[in-house]
Design a protein around this motif. Structure first.
Motif, PDB file in Angstrom:
ATOM      1  N   GLN A 134       7.972 123.231  17.423  1.00 17.83           N
ATOM      2  CA  GLN A 134       8.489 122.245  16.465  1.00 17.83           C
ATOM      3  C   GLN A 134       9.225 121.121  17.184  1.00 17.83           C
ATOM      4  O   GLN A 134       9.120 119.952  16.789  1.00 17.83           O
ATOM      5  CB  GLN A 134       9.435 122.933  15.467  1.00 17.83           C
ATOM      6  N   TYR A 135       9.962 121.472  18.224  1.00 22.14           N
ATOM      7  CA  TYR A 135      10.660 120.447  19.013  1.00 22.14           C
ATOM      8  C   TYR A 135       9.664 119.457  19.608  1.00 22.14           C
ATOM      9  O   TYR A 135       9.893 118.232  19.607  1.00 22.14           O
ATOM     10  CB  TYR A 135      11.487 121.108  20.105  1.00 22.14           C
ATOM     11  N   GLN A 136       8.547 119.967  20.103  1.00 14.43           N
ATOM     12  CA  GLN A 136       7.542 119.086  20.689  1.00 14.43           C
ATOM     13  C   GLN A 136       6.966 118.124  19.645  1.00 14.43           C
ATOM     14  O   GLN A 136       6.617 116.986  19.975  1.00 14.43           O
ATOM     15  CB  GLN A 136       6.419 119.928  21.309  1.00 14.43           C
ATOM     16  N   LYS A 137       6.888 118.580  18.399  1.00 16.39           N
ATOM     17  CA  LYS A 137       6.383 117.724  17.329  1.00 16.39           C
ATOM     18  C   LYS A 137       7.432 116.709  16.854  1.00 16.39           C
ATOM     19  O   LYS A 137       7.122 115.553  16.601  1.00 16.39           O
ATOM     20  CB  LYS A 137       5.940 118.578  16.134  1.00 16.39           C
ATOM     21  N   GLU A 138       8.699 117.160  16.744  1.00 19.58           N
ATOM     22  CA  GLU A 138       9.730 116.346  16.112  1.00 19.58           C
ATOM     23  C   GLU A 138      10.565 115.538  17.096  1.00 19.58           C
ATOM     24  O   GLU A 138      11.201 114.551  16.705  1.00 19.58           O
ATOM     25  CB  GLU A 138      10.658 117.241  15.282  1.00 19.58           C
ATOM     26  N   GLY A 139      10.599 115.961  18.364  1.00 19.82           N
ATOM     27  CA  GLY A 139      11.378 115.229  19.354  1.00 19.82           C
ATOM     28  C   GLY A 139      12.878 115.425  19.172  1.00 19.82           C
ATOM     29  O   GLY A 139      13.323 116.448  18.660  1.00 19.82           O
ATOM     30  N   PRO A 140      13.684 114.425  19.561  1.00 18.92           N
ATOM     31  CA  PRO A 140      15.146 114.557  19.526  1.00 18.92           C
ATOM     32  C   PRO A 140      15.713 114.927  18.164  1.00 18.92           C
ATOM     33  O   PRO A 140      16.794 115.541  18.087  1.00 18.92           O
ATOM     34  CB  PRO A 140      15.631 113.167  19.961  1.00 18.92           C
ATOM     35  N   ALA A 141      15.022 114.568  17.093  1.00 15.15           N
ATOM     36  CA  ALA A 141      15.521 114.898  15.751  1.00 15.15           C
ATOM     37  C   ALA A 141      15.631 116.401  15.542  1.00 15.15           C
ATOM     38  O   ALA A 141      16.403 116.868  14.691  1.00 15.15           O
ATOM     39  CB  ALA A 141      14.608 114.287  14.691  1.00 15.15           C
TER      40      ALA A 141
END
Length: 584
Positions: A523-530
């Motif tokens: 999920q981090y890879q999809k959403e980035g810093p958010a």
């Protein structure tokens, strides 16, 4: 020798601070007992407020004293003064068991739905209060609860100390030289195949010296667990563990359903590795950690620090900051030595807004990953350090979330930045080593403990019995991936997790943490810093939510196999990539 500094806790047993706090135990216990005797004499609101305030102060005190004693004993199990002081501490704290039980029974009998909305203090502790109500069905009479608390002192706690002492002091002889068990096990990562095999053989031989004593320890601890779970009206020790873990059985079943489906791919990886190393009947156990590729990179502690900070800063400066503090403020006890326990752990110290980390660092990449793992626990502790003392306990499954997320961050960064296909292959395989441990090896430990707990109901299990159960568990979990003539029948001796009576089945949480963290990383890879803010809120909620509710904060339903299948698919892709790269 880089050892941790415990002075922020206490400077010694003769320090004024330690003496005052140790003496204060009696004052707090007397106050708790007096309050327990007076329950019902005051109105519910003021009584509940007094209970929360007294328990909060008592928990802060005992957690500080207990952490200091435990950390000192872990660093030197042969320290007789610490062993004696720890025994005194446990005897004292057992005297609060009856008051705690009475508090819980009184709370469970109140109209919490009416009390909680009327006071901010109660609202802050709403989850804790409601959890006490749910535990009421498993709380026994005052006398029995008091007896259980006292029984554990000379029962499971004492047996656990025996296992810790035996495994930390046994001499392991190889080529005429004596090693600690931790240091000989570290040789499994040697670049020399001869050393790996000789270390494995020396390790197995050393267990002959201690296996009978440790066998009695394991039998006694699991026998006690069976007795306690039955007294508390649980269907099984596993049922009790899941209840205490705030986790539903359907979640565990969903995870293991997906793992069972994925095992053939792990077996294929192990067989392929075996073929690359020249074996035809699967991988010998002592080659599980053989590094594939020509990289001989090792790390000093300073290099490990720089490597971790460099790779965590892009994800979160807060995570990198905790890592820097841990090194700079001497939170870490790095190197193996005689008397020091094996493995690695992190102890959160919320009263100091710090943690302490124990490792047996030998300079390998795997040791750096271990540091990242334990410092993930430290970051988790950082996210909950401002909670009330009664709101700082996270359950076993989510306990491994931040630690395994850290592992994923550091290894993905290293793989991404690999200078060549050969280095990339080596890093992927190193990751697969670790994931195989928390899938196949953890599964074998789960199978082993399940059978031991069940058979212990009917009789005593001798060392030969335990060895047989362990071998069968390894054969099922590792399948054709390992050489069945070169397994490890004594893994039940060296794994301390089996010997904590308060944390039975401390194995499946590692598989949960690994797969849950990989799903979060995706999920981090999809959403980035958010994603980072969501991640922080999720960690903060782990102490005041069920496992399923924590996952739901990230939009995940962990009661269904699909999430676990998706996480395992990430690993299966890495297996395919490793096989393709190694074919070159």
């Amino acid at each position: 020798m880089k050892e941790w500094n415990l002075n922020d806790l206490y400077t010694g047993y003769d320090s004024e601070a330690f003496q005052q706090d140790f003496a204060a135990l009696d004052t707090h216990i007397n106050a708790m007992n007096a309050l327990a005797e007076s329950l019902g004499q005051r109105d519910p609101h003021s009584t509940l407020k007094a209970i929360i305030e007294q328990l909060s102060a008592y928990q802060t005190l005992t957690r500080r004293l207990g952490a200091y004693l435990s950390l000192r004993q872990s660093a030197n199990t042969a320290d007789q003064q610490t062993v004696s002081m720890n025994s005194r501490f446990q005897i004292k704290t057992s005297q609060s068991a009856l008051a705690s039980t009475r508090f819980q029974k009184w709370i469970a009998a109140q109209d919490l739905d009416a009390l909680i909305p009327g006071d901010p203090l109660f609202q802050q502790h709403a989850f804790w209060l409601q959890e006490i109500r749910s535990h009421a069905a498993h709380t026994l009479s005052d006398e029995v609860e008091d007896a259980i608390g006292k029984m554990e002192l000379n029962g499971s706690n004492a047996w656990a100390q025996l296992q810790e002492y035996m495994t930390s002091t046994v001499a392991v002889t190889m080529d005429g030289q004596d090693y600690t068990l931790s240091s000989i096990r570290n040789l499994a990562y040697s670049t020399d195949p001869t050393v790996r095999k000789k270390a494995y053989e020396a390790e197995l031989k050393a267990y002959d010296k201690i296996k009978d004593a440790v066998c009695f320890a394991l039998n006694s601890i699991k026998g006690e667990a069976n007795t306690v779970s039955e007294l508390r009206h649980f269907d099984s020790v596993l049922d009790m563990t899941l209840f205490n873990s705030r986790m539903r059985k359907e979640t565990l079943d969903a995870m293991f359903t997906a793992i069972d489906e994925a095992l053939p791919r792990f077996h294929a990886y192990l067989r392929h590795k075996a073929e690359l190393l020249g074996y035809t009947d699967g991988l010998p156990f002592y080659e599980l950690f053989a590094l594939m590729g020509k990289s001989t990179r090792t790390f000093t502690t300073d290099e490990a620090k720089a490597y971790l900070i460099q790779n965590f800063t892009p994800f979160s400066k807060d995570v990198a900051g905790i890592i820097e503090r841990a090194f700079d403020e001497e939170w870490i006890d790095f190197f193996p030595r005689k008397g020091k326990v094996g493995g690695a752990f992190c102890c959160n110290l919320p009263m100091l807004k710090q943690s302490r980390v124990l490792t047996n660092f030998d300079g390998s990449l795997s040791d750096v990953v271990t540091l990242a793992h334990e410092l993930g626990h430290a970051y988790h502790g950082h996210r909950i350090e401002n909670h009330s003392p009664l709101n700082t306990r996270y359950s076993m499954p989510v306990a491994e979330t931040a630690s395994t997320f850290n592992e994923t961050v550091i290894m993905n960064a290293a793989i991404r930045d690999a200078a060549s296909d050969e280095e990339k292959m080596m890093l992927i395989e190193s990751t697969l080593q670790d994931v195989t441990q928390v899938i196949c090896d953890i599964y074998s430990r789960y199978l082993f403990e399940t059978e031991v707990v069940e058979k212990r109901k009917d009789g005593f299990l001798f060392s030969d019995d335990l060895e047989d159960i362990m071998l069968r568990a390894q054969k099922k979990a590792y399948g054709t991936g390992l050489d069945h003539n070169q397994l490890h029948p004594y893994m039940w001796i060296c794994k301390s997790h089996y010997y904590d009576a308060g944390l039975n089945f401390y194995n499946f949480p590692y598989a949960f943490g690994c797969l849950f963290a990989k799903g979060l990383y995706a999920q981090y890879q999809k959403e980035g810093p958010a994603f980072v803010d969501k991640y922080n809120r999720l960690l903060e909620a782990t102490t005041v939510s069920s496992v399923e509710d924590v996952a739901a904060m990230a939009g995940i339903d962990i009661t269904l196999p699909d999430f676990w299948r998706d996480s395992l698919a990430i690993v299966e892709t890495m297996i395919d990539e490793f096989i393709a790269l190694s074919a070159k």
